[in-house]
Write an enzyme that holds these catalytic residues in place. Structure first.
Site, PDB file in Angstrom:
ATOM      1  N   ASP A 187     -13.113  -4.724 -11.749  1.00 50.25           N
ATOM      2  CA  ASP A 187     -12.797  -3.348 -12.148  1.00 50.25           C
ATOM      3  C   ASP A 187     -13.428  -3.080 -13.510  1.00 50.25           C
ATOM      4  OD1 ASP A 187     -10.289  -1.341 -11.003  1.00 50.25           O
ATOM      5  OD2 ASP A 187     -11.208  -0.868 -12.943  1.00 50.25           O
ATOM      6  N   GLU A 239      -9.099   1.108   5.685  1.00 53.79           N
ATOM      7  CA  GLU A 239      -7.798   0.480   5.442  1.00 53.79           C
ATOM      8  C   GLU A 239      -6.678   1.420   5.862  1.00 53.79           C
ATOM      9  OE1 GLU A 239      -7.557  -2.845   4.258  1.00 53.79           O
ATOM     10  OE2 GLU A 239      -5.849  -2.113   5.380  1.00 53.79           O
ATOM     11  N   PHE A 240      -5.631   0.881   6.457  1.00 54.35           N
ATOM     12  CA  PHE A 240      -4.536   1.729   6.932  1.00 54.35           C
ATOM     13  C   PHE A 240      -3.215   1.427   6.231  1.00 54.35           C
ATOM     14  CE2 PHE A 240      -7.734   1.452  10.226  1.00 54.35           C
ATOM     15  CZ  PHE A 240      -7.951   2.791  10.530  1.00 54.35           C
ATOM     16  N   ALA A 283      11.531  14.795   9.840  1.00 50.29           N
ATOM     17  CA  ALA A 283      11.339  16.107   9.210  1.00 50.29           C
ATOM     18  C   ALA A 283      11.733  16.019   7.741  1.00 50.29           C
ATOM     19  CB  ALA A 283      12.191  17.146   9.931  1.00 50.29           C
ATOM     20  N   GLY A 284      11.101  16.825   6.910  1.00 44.94           N
ATOM     21  CA  GLY A 284      11.402  16.769   5.480  1.00 44.94           C
ATOM     22  C   GLY A 284      10.815  17.959   4.749  1.00 44.94           C
ATOM     23  N   CYS A 289      -3.170  10.127  -0.113  1.00 39.49           N
ATOM     24  CA  CYS A 289      -4.047  10.083   1.069  1.00 39.49           C
ATOM     25  C   CYS A 289      -3.967  11.313   1.969  1.00 39.49           C
ATOM     26  CB  CYS A 289      -3.727   8.839   1.896  1.00 39.49           C
ATOM     27  SG  CYS A 289      -4.153   7.328   1.047  1.00 39.49           S
ATOM     28  N   ARG A 319       1.480  10.949  -7.149  1.00 38.88           N
ATOM     29  CA  ARG A 319       0.335  11.802  -6.832  1.00 38.88           C
ATOM     30  C   ARG A 319       0.664  12.713  -5.641  1.00 38.88           C
ATOM     31  NH1 ARG A 319      -4.390   7.535  -6.421  1.00 38.88           N
ATOM     32  NH2 ARG A 319      -2.634   6.235  -5.769  1.00 38.88           N
TER      33      ARG A 319
HETATM   34  C1  UDX Z   1      -0.793   6.956   4.469  1.00 40.90           C
HETATM   35  C2  UDX Z   1      -1.062   6.309   5.829  1.00 40.90           C
HETATM   36  O1  UDX Z   1       0.193   6.058   6.499  1.00 40.90           O
HETATM   37  C3  UDX Z   1      -1.850   5.001   5.664  1.00 40.90           C
HETATM   38  O2  UDX Z   1      -2.182   4.483   6.946  1.00 40.90           O
HETATM   39  C4  UDX Z   1      -3.127   5.302   4.880  1.00 40.90           C
HETATM   40  O3  UDX Z   1      -3.853   4.101   4.651  1.00 40.90           O
HETATM   41  C5  UDX Z   1      -2.809   5.963   3.548  1.00 40.90           C
HETATM   42  O4  UDX Z   1      -2.029   7.147   3.782  1.00 40.90           O
HETATM   43  P1  UDX Z   1       0.886   6.549   2.443  1.00 40.90           P
HETATM   44  O5  UDX Z   1       0.203   7.674   1.760  1.00 40.90           O
HETATM   45  O6  UDX Z   1       1.191   5.312   1.671  1.00 40.90           O
HETATM   46  O7  UDX Z   1       0.062   6.072   3.722  1.00 40.90           O
HETATM   47  O8  UDX Z   1       2.300   7.103   2.949  1.00 40.90           O
HETATM   48  P2  UDX Z   1       3.011   7.395   4.349  1.00 40.90           P
HETATM   49  O9  UDX Z   1       4.076   6.414   4.564  1.00 40.90           O
HETATM   50  O10 UDX Z   1       2.044   7.580   5.440  1.00 40.90           O
HETATM   51  O11 UDX Z   1       3.682   8.810   4.002  1.00 40.90           O
HETATM   52  C6  UDX Z   1       2.889   9.931   3.597  1.00 40.90           C
HETATM   53  C7  UDX Z   1       3.764  11.133   3.333  1.00 40.90           C
HETATM   54  O12 UDX Z   1       4.347  11.619   4.525  1.00 40.90           O
HETATM   55  C8  UDX Z   1       4.926  10.864   2.367  1.00 40.90           C
HETATM   56  O13 UDX Z   1       5.049  11.968   1.487  1.00 40.90           O
HETATM   57  C9  UDX Z   1       6.139  10.789   3.270  1.00 40.90           C
HETATM   58  O14 UDX Z   1       7.315  11.196   2.623  1.00 40.90           O
HETATM   59  C10 UDX Z   1       5.750  11.775   4.374  1.00 40.90           C
HETATM   60  N1  UDX Z   1       6.365  11.495   5.674  1.00 40.90           N
HETATM   61  C11 UDX Z   1       6.078  10.330   6.324  1.00 40.90           C
HETATM   62  C12 UDX Z   1       7.209  12.443   6.256  1.00 40.90           C
HETATM   63  O15 UDX Z   1       7.458  13.516   5.687  1.00 40.90           O
HETATM   64  N2  UDX Z   1       7.734  12.157   7.491  1.00 40.90           N
HETATM   65  C13 UDX Z   1       7.468  11.022   8.173  1.00 40.90           C
HETATM   66  O16 UDX Z   1       7.987  10.858   9.282  1.00 40.90           O
HETATM   67  C14 UDX Z   1       6.611  10.069   7.566  1.00 40.90           C
END
Ligand code: UDX
Length: 456
Positions: free
Chosen positions: A30, A151-152, A252-253, A260, A328
């Site tokens: 880095d 990457e996931f 739901a939320g 991402c 973020r």
């Molecule tokens: C996501 C992808 O899941 C991951 O595969 C990718 O590599 C990066 O982006 P991440 O950003 O860490 O991962 O969070 P994630 O768990 O996917 O949640 C993303 C957003 O969706 C959060 O704000 C979470 O609160 C919201 N969310 C998630 C919902 O509102 N409802 C859900 O059922 C799931």
């Protein structure tokens, strides 16, 4: 194997740590000296459960080291992973300047065959351009291959996600590169999809966009449930047990956030328009995600007859989701800023994200609290904004005792409706016909259209 990982953000740092834990010799690179010296001491720049132990253990075992020099990091490596940030630019497209700079720097030091792999989330065609940049800048006639290996990882569970992946995607034009990548990943036992570069790049965006679509879909179903007196949690459970649908990402939320989904959905939409195609569904996914937080805030505006000014609200959760300190694109922060804009005073608490949030929210009208109970003390209402599991198991009697009025706006459906209502709270959730919703049910939905018109 000997590996070099360039970039020590979420993807790079977790990647370097886990690769070394699998027995490989990894050098993380880095340009940020301070960050590197923190990591070397086991002081992680991000909160990620389990990460610090793995990093320290592998440093001790001599399998993991860090440097600020790309030349040093890539010297003996068979594979070089590019894991630098690709933030959203003003046009909605991903800003790839860091990827181009790293590709150029790699070409300056390439002296023997290596596979150069992009792990950063990058739009279709990026790996082809990485190849061209390296070819243009090579100092000698040396063989190399490029590969795409998206990457996931999810923040908060990235250590587990990397060990227990559903699939590994490798895009390349070279059998030699596929063979090298197989040696790294085949011990996981999960499928490895080998494909062309462009399809690999698309898989990442299509996957994130699909998950975001699932969230916006269930959020719209929630809107109907609330009005039709159904319960979205039960509906999601019933839908999710159908294996063709699956239960994940149907919570739901108040909308999705993070580093991402918002960025990747916008970037895929930009890719579609660049290809002269209007991805209408994705446009709606983004719109629904924005409207969702206004619908939530509007419940409070309706409940208080628009008299938010001077109210004191407790806010639980600042990070964009539970188990992370990352704020973020956090919808929780947006909601807090919106409530503050309406004149409310806020008492906020998050288990990990307080420091990060302070930098963004500042001190005006905000009190940073020591616990969820502290944040609830003396408030007119409590807003549950992030899905931290500790908020699920709060002592509701203690909460009620602490609060001035027993009113909860639950933006993540974390609490149990019958328990909360049974104790005497006025409760608002997402997509549930609660006693709170009932109390405002008859009022006209005047605020959402006004707010959206103002472009907030
Ligand atoms: C996501 C992808 O899941 C991951 O595969 C990718 O590599 C990066 O982006 P991440 O950003 O860490 O991962 O969070 P994630 O768990 O996917 O949640 C993303 C957003 O969706 C959060 O704000 C979470 O609160 C919201 N969310 C998630 C919902 O509102 N409802 C859900 O059922 C799931």
């Amino acid at each position: 194997m000997k590996l070099c990982v360039i970039g020590t953000g979420y993807v790079g740092l977790v990647g370097a740590a886990i690769f070394s834990d699998w027995g490989n010799h990894v050098t993380g690179v880095d340009i940020d000296e301070k960050k590197i010296s923190r990591i070397q001491k086991g002081d992680m720049p991000i909160y990620e459960p389990g990460l610090s132990e793995i990093v320290l253990n592998n440093i001790k075992e001599g399998r993991l080291k860090f440097t600020t020099s790309i030349a040093e990091g890539m010297k003996d490596a068979e594979i070089i992973f590019i894991c630098v940030g690709t933030p959203q630019s003003e046009t909605g497209a991903a800003d790839l300047s860091a990827v181009w700079a790293v590709a150029k720097e790699i070409s300056n030091h390439l002296t023997d065959y290596k596979v150069i792999v992009t792990k950063s989330t990058v739009p279709v065609g990026t790996n082809q351009k990485v190849k061209e940049i390296i070819l243009e800048n090579l100092k000698s006639d040396v063989e190399f291959d490029v590969a795409s290996n998206p990457e996931f990882l999810r923040e908060g569970s990235s250590v587990e996600d990397m060990k227990d992946t559903d699939r590994t995607i490798v895009g390349s034009e070279s059998e030699k590169a596929f063979k090298t990548m197989r040696r790294l990943y085949e011990h996981l036992g999960s499928p490895i999809i080998e494909c062309d570069l462009r399809s690999a790049e698309m898989i990442k965006y299509a996957s994130n966009a699909f998950l975001a679509t699932k969230i916006s879909f269930i959020n719209e179903i929630a809107q109907i449930c609330e009005r039709a007196q159904a319960d979205v949690s039960v509906v999601a459970k019933g839908m999710g047990l159908d294996r063709r649908i699956g239960s994940a990402f149907l919570n739901a939320g108040i909308g999705y956030g993070g580093s991402c989904f918002p960025k990747d959905v916008a970037a895929l939409y930009k890719t579609s328009t660049d290809q002269a195609y209007d991805f209408k569904l994705l446009r709606s996914v983004m719109e629904v995600n924005l409207i969702q937080q206004f619908n939530f805030i509007n419940k409070a505006r309706k409940y208080y007859g628009s008299e938010i000014h001077g109210k004191v609200f407790g806010c639980l959760g600042l990070s964009f989701k539970g188990d992370t300190d990352d704020i973020r694109e956090s919808v929780s922060i947006d909601v807090i800023e919106h409530l503050r804009g309406l004149g409310a005073k806020l008492k906020v608490y998050d288990p990990e994200a307080m420091e990060n949030a302070k930098k963004v929210l500042g001190e005006e009208s905000i009190e940073y609290c020591k616990s969820e109970y502290d944040a609830a003390t003396g408030v007119d209402a409590l807003f549950v904004l992030t899905e931290w599991s500790q908020f699920k198991s709060m002592d509701l009697f203690r909460l009620k005792e602490n609060m001035k009025y027993p009113v909860i706006f639950d933006g993540r459906n974390l609490l149990d409706k019958s328990a909360v209502e049974g104790i005497g709270f006025t409760y608002f959730a997402i997509g549930k016909y609660t006693n709170g919703v009932k109390s405002i049910h008859e009022k006209n939905d005047v605020y959402s259209s006004a707010v959206l018109k103002n472009g907030h």
